[in-house]
Design a protein around this motif. Structure first.
Motif, short mmCIF file in Angstrom:
data_model
loop_
_atom_site.label_atom_id
_atom_site.label_comp_id
_atom_site.label_asym_id
_atom_site.label_seq_id
_atom_site.Cartn_x
_atom_site.Cartn_y
_atom_site.Cartn_z
N PHE A 244 -31.04 0.63 26.89
CA PHE A 244 -31.92 1.43 26.10
C PHE A 244 -32.85 1.03 24.69
N GLY A 245 -33.61 1.32 24.48
CA GLY A 245 -34.30 0.77 23.59
C GLY A 245 -33.96 1.33 22.09
N ILE A 246 -34.55 0.21 21.37
CA ILE A 246 -34.06 -0.20 19.73
C ILE A 246 -36.04 -0.23 19.05
N ARG A 247 -36.11 0.68 18.10
CA ARG A 247 -37.26 0.96 17.17
C ARG A 247 -37.17 0.70 15.82
N ARG A 248 -37.84 -0.66 15.43
CA ARG A 248 -37.72 -0.87 13.94
C ARG A 248 -38.48 -0.04 13.25
#
Length: 416
Positions: A350-354
């Motif tokens: 699953f993706g994470i974004r700063r």
């Protein structure tokens, strides 16, 4: 008397003569008692005198016979002394027979002692072999019990895997599982340009100790939904920067202490809609990268791209799959890794974004640290104050080039 040669007959004859002499002496004493005077002093006349003379003559004869008997006795005794003892065989032969008999007895005794010593050695050797056999039997029993336990664990694993496969097939049939790959994710997800992101190499290390956690003072200054502490093998960033990443996790974990071994569903490190401060270990030390939010639903990595993952990342995945690894033999750990390569176990991403960078949280990571090298301090960035966000009012997002994404995946594949 001269012809008497047998010592036993001569002794009997001497006894008889002695008895007769005693009888004569007793008769003489009786005669003297009747006359009342000794025979030498009586002077008699007539018949009495004749009788006395006859008695004296008889006494003289008896004395002569007595002396003769004594001489005969002495001669017989001398003959008895000079007669050699009758012995069967030669005395030297008897001595030789005795010596031979003693030698045979000594030889038999020596053989018996030798046999006894040999028997003692054989018994000691048999005792050692028995002890060794007992030890081997005990080891075999333990190995057999261990094999039985391993087989039970393997059977349990197979049963749990079948349940997982059935669950996966059921979810796939319902259309709830998304299958994708890292290149597609990075290509289709918007995030800030490279110019708006810090360089990962320029971010200072707040702790070189691998086992270092997040200090309590820093956690108290966290102003989001919590913290993340991830290693480089479970996080995948795009080549364009650290603004967008993928967390790689197993779908299930095996717990050998639960119900003699059970598979449990892994909960995500960050739920949809949450924001957390990420501390990242890049292989040299721990760094604070910023505040990240989850971008969307999780997806399963396809079997094709699973085979392209590097060996270190796959080893880390196998370690995360098994809890209490000290209870699992290395052969089962290798089996778990092979199950990923064969597609039996799947990887969830699953993706994470700063979205922000918390200056106060980062500052607290460097406070009162004794394990930092001299001269390393928290860098003050005057352009950012407090909790800075990376969001822009124009919401412009630039996607990375396809060549950069493919190059990243090829590096993963070549490392394996």
């Amino acid at each position: 008397m001269d012809n008497v040669m047998d010592p036993e007959l001569a002794a009997e004859m001497v006894k008889l003569l002695g008895q007769e002499l005693k009888v004569v002496r007793s008769q003489l004493r009786e005669a003297e008692q009747r006359t009342g005077t000794p025979a030498s002093d009586v002077i008699s006349t007539g018949p009495q005198f004749q009788r006395e003379e006859a008695l004296r003559a008889e006494v003289v004869i008896l004395k002569v016979e007595n002396a003769s008997l004594r001489e005969e006795i002495s001669r017989l005794q001398g003959q008895t002394t000079n007669v050699p003892l009758k012995m069967e065989g030669d005395p030297s032969n008897i001595v030789m027979q005795y010596s031979a008999s003693m030698d045979a007895i000594q030889k038999e005794l020596a053989d018996a002692i030798k046999e006894k010593n040999t028997a003692i050695l054989d018994k000691e050797k048999a005792d050692e072999q028995l002890a060794e056999l007992t030890s081997v039997r005990e080891k075999y029993r333990k190995l057999k019990a261990s094999k039985r336990e391993c087989q039970e664990v393997i059977d349990e694993l197979r049963g749990q895997l079948e349940l997982c496969l059935e669950e996966r097939e059921h979810r796939e049939s319902e259309g709830k599982v998304l299958k994708s790959d890292p290149p597609s994710f990075f290509q289709n997800t918007e995030y800030p340009t490279v110019g708006d992101q810090p360089n990962s190499n320029d971010i200072p290390i707040y702790s070189p100790i691998f086992s270092m956690g997040i200090p309590r003072t820093a956690r108290t200054h966290c102003r989001c939904d919590g913290t993340l502490r991830l290693e480089r093998d479970v996080v995948m960033f795009a080549r364009a920067g650290i603004a967008l990443g993928l967390i790689v996790r197993p779908t299930h974990q095996y717990n050998p202490q639960k119900n003699n071994g059970a598979w449990i569903r892994v909960r995500p490190d960050i739920e949809l809609g949450q924001k957390k401060d990420l501390c990242y270990h890049d292989g040299h030390g721990w760094k604070y990268l910023g505040t990240y939010e989850r971008t969307g639903e999780s997806f399963l990595l396809s079997a094709e791209h699973t085979k392209k993952l590097s060996s270190p990342r796959m080893e880390a995945m196998a370690k995360d799959t098994v809890l209490f690894r000290d209870l699992i033999p290395p052969s089962q750990m290798r089996m778990v890794e092979k199950m990923y390569w064969d597609g039996v176990l799947q990887i969830e991403m699953f993706g994470i974004r700063r979205v922000a960078y918390d200056q106060e949280f980062a500052k607290q990571l460097f406070e009162r640290r004794k394990d930092l090298p001299k001269g390393v301090t928290f860098p003050n960035n005057k352009r950012k104050r407090g909790f800075e966000t990376d969001e822009r009012h124009d919401h412009n997002r630039q996607r990375p080039s396809t060549s950069d994404i493919n190059t990243n995946i090829k590096e993963e594949s070549s490392a394996s």
